[in-house]
Design an enzyme around this catalytic site. Structure first.
Site, mmCIF file in Angstrom:
data_model
loop_
_atom_site.group_PDB
_atom_site.id
_atom_site.type_symbol
_atom_site.label_atom_id
_atom_site.label_comp_id
_atom_site.label_asym_id
_atom_site.label_seq_id
_atom_site.Cartn_x
_atom_site.Cartn_y
_atom_site.Cartn_z
ATOM 1 N N THR A 1 39.873 39.372 8.022
ATOM 2 C CA THR A 1 40.801 39.765 6.592
ATOM 3 C C THR A 1 42.165 39.000 6.409
ATOM 4 O O THR A 1 42.655 39.113 7.612
ATOM 5 C CB THR A 1 41.003 41.188 7.179
ATOM 6 O OG1 THR A 1 39.514 41.966 7.368
ATOM 7 C CG2 THR A 1 41.872 42.003 6.014
ATOM 8 N N GLU B 1 34.539 41.374 5.178
ATOM 9 C CA GLU B 1 33.581 42.338 5.790
ATOM 10 C C GLU B 1 34.110 43.703 5.947
ATOM 11 O O GLU B 1 35.461 43.927 5.803
ATOM 12 C CB GLU B 1 33.707 41.855 7.438
ATOM 13 C CG GLU B 1 32.736 42.585 8.345
ATOM 14 C CD GLU B 1 31.297 42.453 7.507
ATOM 15 O OE1 GLU B 1 30.938 41.465 7.506
ATOM 16 O OE2 GLU B 1 30.821 43.881 7.262
ATOM 17 N N LYS C 1 39.449 43.477 -0.228
ATOM 18 C CA LYS C 1 39.482 43.904 1.242
ATOM 19 C C LYS C 1 40.742 44.615 1.415
ATOM 20 O O LYS C 1 40.565 45.587 1.988
ATOM 21 C CB LYS C 1 39.305 42.635 2.164
ATOM 22 C CG LYS C 1 39.676 43.084 3.451
ATOM 23 C CD LYS C 1 38.107 44.214 4.056
ATOM 24 C CE LYS C 1 38.493 44.543 5.343
ATOM 25 N NZ LYS C 1 37.793 45.510 6.022
ATOM 26 N N CYS D 1 41.975 47.436 12.201
ATOM 27 C CA CYS D 1 42.018 47.201 10.953
ATOM 28 C C CYS D 1 42.881 48.121 10.037
ATOM 29 O O CYS D 1 43.940 47.346 9.658
ATOM 30 C CB CYS D 1 40.630 47.412 10.237
ATOM 31 S SG CYS D 1 39.374 46.164 10.938
#
Ligand code: NAD
Length: 441
Positions: free
Chosen positions: A121, A154, A211, A267
């Protein structure tokens, strides 16, 4: 195709397994020799359900191998996925040094044309910068291979990473030139034929932003319902039913509307910070996301306040945290709410116990003063209060009687709204949860 996966962590290893499943030749490369040694010995460097089988399948088919040598990984490679970490820096932005290093080395080591794919990311415009770095390094080393940077963010979730990779909701592909995007699409073709999910083709910056915007939106949903929960607590409403009533509206949906002690993991906290940082760097204040972050911190403070209400002074008390991992199904402790709570409680003089079925060795390493348990019943015995932090099956299987008979004081703060308030109170417990009506004292 011949593919390489650089960084065999939570994202890279599942990606490598997926690529092998789809018939590609894959070399998983990591500069952490201990991780590669574990993989070569048939083990996994971390816990993820179903991943061992997926990796073994690739290895046994002769399609998946591992190395610590980037030169080996990039030899004759068509597509290389960059899956290295992008951890947060103190100023809020992500540390892109690992990504840059891969670009620098790939420029020197590629033996033919290569699509270098950002799976990590990264903020918008990282791909453009990476392409510049690669061009500069190629010029320095007299290399002329066509290296194109592509973005393929992802979206997997730890705990269900294998399913998420093999059956994704969508694949996002960004590239500056169409050929790189098409090459990347061809990598996914075997999965697309079988599963048929939408593919979003975009330019680099757009793919990168998809993302960040996705994670920011999901974190916003969590903090939104948590803020609603705090209001429910005051007005006597039940956030579970509020969320259900909201979520039945198709425009809103049920997911990510579960009130609790907030999001964690590697994340959401980092990506929310990075998006705020990106906005600030271009003169925009992302006030919504700043509020999202503040509410998330507030939810942990709420737990401490509830414990103080019940226990008065915290010093010298024993508190059991049920669950350490940031969610069930993983042993990842990065930014886990339980770990934050443990540190705050210890600083207040509390003797902290933690139960976790899979992450306990990591807890021992990170917090040696915590008393660690893999037996949930033993973790409760004679403690002054229990806090539900992670909805592991072992925690959900506890009965009100287990708490009432095990704990020294019958105090339970349910940070994940796992238990039925009436049943808990009927068992004589002083039970509070997040945003569900409390009886009047
Ligand atoms: P991780 O820490 O589990 O794995 C990163 C791996 O990269 C480590 O094994 C590390 O040793 C290796 N590495 C670092 N520098 C390297 C180098 N120069 N060469 C080779 N290997 C190197 O991290 P992760 O959770 O897999 O996350 C990777 C990226 O994917 C991050 O940007 C993260 O934000 C993103 N992401 C993570 C998830 C998740 O759920 N974990 C989901 C989606 C996206």
């Amino acid at each position: 195709m011949r593919t390489a996966v650089i960084g065999t962590g939570h994202v890279g290893l599942v990606t490598a397994g997926g690529l092998a499943r789809w018939g590609h030749t894959v070399i998983g490369m990591d500069d952490d020799a201990s991780k590669i040694a574990k993989l070569e010995a048939g083990g996994l460097p971390f816990f993820e359900p179903g991943l061992n089988d997926l990796v073994n399948e690739g290895v046994e088919a002769g399609r998946l191998t591992f190395t610590t040598d980037l030169e080996v990984a990039l030899k004759d490679c068509d597509v290389a996925f960059v899956c290295v970490g992008t951890p947060g820096l103190p100023g809020g932005g992500p540390n892109l040094a690992y990504v840059e290093r891969v670009g620098v080395e790939a420029a020197r080591l590629a033996t033919g044309d290569l699509v270098l794919v950002e799976k990590s990311t990264v903020p918008a415009n990282t791909g453009v910068r990476l392409a510049q770095v690669i061009a500069r390094e190629q010029a320095r080393h007299g290399k002329t291979h066509n290296i194109q940077v592509a973005s393929n963010p992802e979206f997997l979730k730890e705990g269900t990473a294998v399913q998420d990779t093999l059956f994704p909701d969508r694949v996002v592909i960004g590239s500056a030139v169409p050929e790189a995007g098409e090459t990347l699409r061809a990598v996914y073709e075997p999965m697309l034929k079988e599963h048929g999910c939408p593919v979003v083709m975009a330019d680099l910056q757009t793919a990168e932003l998809i993302k960040h915007a996705s994670n920011a939106f999901l974190a916003t949903k969590i903090s939104f319902i948590n803020q609603v929960a705090l209001i429910c607590d005051e007005v006597g409403a039940d956030v579970t039913t509020v969320a259900q009533g909201m979520g039945l509206d198709e425009r809103i949906g049920q997911q990510f509307l579960r009130a609790g002690i907030g999001y964690g993991g590697s994340c959401f906290p980092k990506d929310v910070n990075a998006f705020i940082h990106l906005a600030q760097s271009i003169g925009e204040d992302f006030h919504i996301l700043e509020a999202v972050r503040d509410v998330n911190v507030r939810m942990r403070e709420v737990v401490i306040e509830r414990l103080r209400q019940e226990l008065w002074h915290l010093e010298g008390k024993t508190v059991t945290l049920l669950g350490a991992a940031f969610k069930p199904g993983t042993d990842d402790l990065r930014e886990a709410p339980a770990m934050h709570l443990a540190k705050t409680l210890m600083a207040a003089g509390v003797k902290v116990r933690i139960f976790d079925p899979v992450a306990i060795d990591h807890v021992k390493n990170q917090l040696p003063d915590v008393e660690c348990f893999t037996d949930v019943h033993a973790s409760l015995r004679d403690a002054d209060a229990a806090v539900v932090c992670t909805e592991w099956d072992e925690v959900k299987a506890l009965t009100p009687a287990d708490f009432a008979e095990g704990l020294g004081y019958p105090i339970v703060v349910d940070g994940r709204n796992v238990f039925d308030p009436e049943a808990m109170r009927a068992a004589g417990l002083r039970y509070t949860s997040i945003g569900r009506p409390k009886p009047k004292d």
